[in-house]
Structure formats: C-alpha cells, structure tokens
Enzyme design. Structure first.
Site, PDB file in Angstrom:
ATOM      1  N   GLY A  50       0.835  -1.206   0.000  1.00 18.15           N
ATOM      2  CA  GLY A  50       0.000   0.000   0.000  1.00 18.15           C
ATOM      3  C   GLY A  50       0.857   1.239   0.000  1.00 18.15           C
ATOM      4  N   ASN A  51       0.278   2.376   0.324  1.00 12.50           N
ATOM      5  CA  ASN A  51       1.065   3.611   0.428  1.00 12.50           C
ATOM      6  C   ASN A  51       0.447   4.525   1.489  1.00 12.50           C
ATOM      7  OD1 ASN A  51      -0.903   5.477  -0.898  1.00 12.50           O
ATOM      8  ND2 ASN A  51      -0.551   4.067  -2.617  1.00 12.50           N
TER       9      ASN A  51
END
Ligand code: C5P
Length: 396
Positions: free
Chosen positions: A208-209
């Site tokens: 993810g980020n």
C-alpha cells in the site's frame, strides 16, 4: 444580489465588534434578512440596541427573554439561516467551537446550524499566531467551516501585524461569492477517486502507500459547496468526506471497476487516488509462513485508471494529480497528455508541507493549453477550492 438571503450574524467580544454596525447596514442594503446573536462580552463593545435598530430585528443573546419569557430557540435560528457568519470571532469562542463546548446561545446555534458557516477572526497579533489559535482554525476548516483570515495592519493594542478582522466590504464580497458559488455547479455530477489502494500479498499482508484521503475528501467537500453531487471511490483511507456518496474499495482493479461504472454519468472526474502501480502476481490463498531466509514477490502492472477512462472520455472534464520528486514540470505535462487530462495538479515531495498525510499542499496547475498557475503553500481545503474555482471558470 443578497435579496431574500437569511444571514445569521454572531458577534463575539472583540474591539472589531464595532465594525458589525457598518456590516449589518451593508447586508440590509443588499436586501438580506439579518438576525444578530451576541455573546455577553460582545455587548461591552457595541450595544444590542444599535444592531437591533440596524437589522430591524431583536438581537438574541440569552436562551430566553427574562422579562417576556420568550424562548430563543437555537435550533430554529440555525435552521432559519442560509449562512451563519461569526464576526468578529474571538479566541475564546474559537476555542470552544473547536472543542464542542456549548455554554451560550451562540455556541448552541453553531452546533445546530445546518447552513454553511463562515468565521472572521479578530484578535491581537500574538493571540492570532499562537499555535492553539492556528490549530483551532484548522480544526474548524476540517469541519467544513470557511475562515476569512485576519488581515495585516494596525491593531487596537498599538501593535502592527495580522489580527484585524476583514473589513465589512471584504466580508460582503466573500459572502456574495459564496452564494454565487453555491449554485455554480448545481446539477453537475463529480466522480472522485481517493486514498491509497491495497494490493494483497496474502490474506493478511498487502502493498500500500501513505495516502490519507485528505485531499480527495477536501475536493468532495469543495464540489459539494459549489452545489455539485459527488460520488467518491475510495481506497482504504483514514479520511472520507462527511457528505456525499462513498464507495469503498481495496485494490486498483476494484477501484477501476467502480470508477468505470459511474464514469458515463459524470461531468467532472477527479483522479486523486494514489493507485498502486503494481500488484502481487498471485496473492497466496493462505497466510505465508516464515520459512525461507529470503522471499520474492512477483509484481505485475496494475491498470492505469485515469488512462483507461481517458480513452473513454466524451464530454467529461478530467483532472489528475502528479506527485513528483524530480523533473516535476516535464513529468506532469507528459502525464497530462498521456492520460488525456484536461487539468493536472502537480505537487512535489521536495516542497515542505506538500504531499501525503499533510494538511497543506503546494501545487501548480497545468492545463491542456499549456497554461501554468503556481500557488502558494495552503491548506488542502483551499487547494480543493482553487480546483473548484478553476472548473467553475472553465465550464462557464
Ligand atoms: O503515473 P502516476 O501514477 O504518477 O499518475 C498520477 C495520476 O494518475 C493521478 O491522478 C492518479 O490518481 C492517476 N492514476 C490512476 N491509476 C493508476 C495510477 C495513477 O488513475 N494506476
């Protein structure tokens, strides 16, 4: 311009309260219906009689009139107004508003108001600069309230700096623009992608980020304030808009599928999601065990949602984002072409205060005609307003 508009003016105890007499006159002259609420301390700076005479209505400051027994219903006052303006806003009332304190009629009315709320702070230089004040103002903005920043100049204390309440004429301009903007995009449908995407490695882990969804949520709120309907397709973000439809997704493929579903009905599409460029090739069905000393994940490319929908674009106005760390302008302009955007909003991670998780952003707009607009560092809420202002001008 303001004929028939119902304006609730709430006055706090600050020397700038004297300006409200002129302000009420201007509002009434423009045809607005004005009701005034005052805090006890405001009455030390201007009399209720002055504001009652100018507004042609009794001034409210207690829950009930002890002489007549008449009840001043804060819910009704909040429902009555098309706009609530708190001017001048004192540090004391600001602190209470930011923390949900409700110990007078003004605060009860604020908490029950259904209409947009504008505040015009006025205080001494050091009070205005204090981190508490700045944090409280940011808090009000996060609730969707609009802040008309204090102006620079000579202050009643004799000091010079930021703290003066905006002049009545300036407040009139802000109010007129607000009413004009509130219907500028009526009937328009806005589709927004927001937040990160999570790409499963196994049922427990993901790639993810750090995207928080703050920018996308601010964009939804700003379009709603301009009268538009919004649908947000959001990845797993901490921030979601308080109003409007939200469809929650997890991966880029899910985000693409939902965005495609709603694209043909949209007039404006904002691609503010930080979509993961790659995903694990074959996510494991069961949790991966810690057995090997090293471990590889094979990644495959995700679909580019903006490009896919850029190919299907008919009359939609597409806005994209470019978050860059180097060669910013060249990369942004290239993306504008490649993804068939009408406008791209560039932010650089090199700029302090810009990017993921922050409340602020520093952006440059590039449009299809090679025009560039560079903006100062400002709150994400104000950046969202700049985007909406741009769209309003463009669609005119
Ligand atoms: O190419 P890059 O990821 O930097 O492009 C950023 C822009 O493209 C943003 O507007 C983002 O929301 C959009 N995008 C997308 N789908 C992707 C990657 C980016 O819609 N897979």
């Amino acid at each position: 311009m303001l004929a028939g508009k119902k304006i609730l003016l709430a006055v706090c105890g600050s020397i700038a309260a004297y300006k409200t007499a002129f302000f009420v006159r201007l509002l009434v002259k423009e045809g607005a219906e004005v009701k005034v609420i005052m805090t006890e301390s405001a009455k030390n700076f201007i009399t209720p009689l002055t504001l009652a005479t100018l507004s042609k209505k009794p001034v409210h400051s207690e829950y009930f009139d002890s002489a007549s027994g008449e009840w001043h219903n804060h819910v009704e006052l909040g429902m009555w107004a098309d706009l609530m303006l708190i001017a001048p806003l004192s540090a004391n009332t600001l602190g209470k508003m930011a923390n949900g304190i409700c110990d007078n009629l003004l605060l009860a009315t604020y908490l029950s108001a259904k209409c947009p709320v504008l505040v015009a702070p006025a205080m001494d230089l050091d009070m205005y600069q204090h981190p508490t004040t700045q944090e409280n103002l940011a808090r009000l903005q996060s609730f969707g309230n609009e802040v008309v920043e204090a102006r620079d100049g000579e202050l009643a204390s004799g000091l010079t700096g930021q703290g003066r309440m905006a002049e009545p004429e300036e407040l009139m301009e802000v109010i007129k623009k607000k009413f004009a903007d509130s219907v500028a995009l009526k009937g328009k449908n806005v589709l927004i992608t927001s937040g990160p995407t999570f790409e499963a490695i196994d049922p427990v882990r993901f790639i993810g980020n750090h995207s928080s969804g703050k920018m996308g949520s601010a964009i939804a709120a700003a379009f709603q304030a301009a009268g538009a309907q919004t649908i947000m397709i959001s990845g797993p973000a901490a921030h979601l808009p308080a109003q409007g439809e939200v469809i929650k997704v997890s991966s880029a493929n899910e985000m693409l599928a939902e965005t495609e579903k709603h694209h043909s009905n949209a007039d404006i599409v904002v691609f503010s999601a930080a979509v993961s460029d790659y995903r694990p090739d074959k996510p494991a069905k069961e949790k991966i065990k810690k057995t090997e000393s090293s471990f590889q994940i094979n990644l495959v490319k995700n679909p580019d949602i903006a490009s896919e929908l850029g190919k299907k674009k008919k009359n939609q106005f597409h806005i994209g984002f470019a978050l860059e760390t180097n060669n910013e302008e060249v990369n942004a302009k290239e993306k504008l072409q490649k993804k068939n955007f009408d406008l791209i909003v560039l932010n650089s991670l090199k700029d302090a205060g810009a990017g993921f998780q922050q409340d602020t952003n520093k952006v440059t707009f590039f449009d299809k005609n090679n025009n560039a607009h560079k903006f100062e560092l400002k709150s994400k809420i104000d950046v969202a307003r700049d985007i909406v202002d741009y769209v309003i001008k463009k669609l005119k």
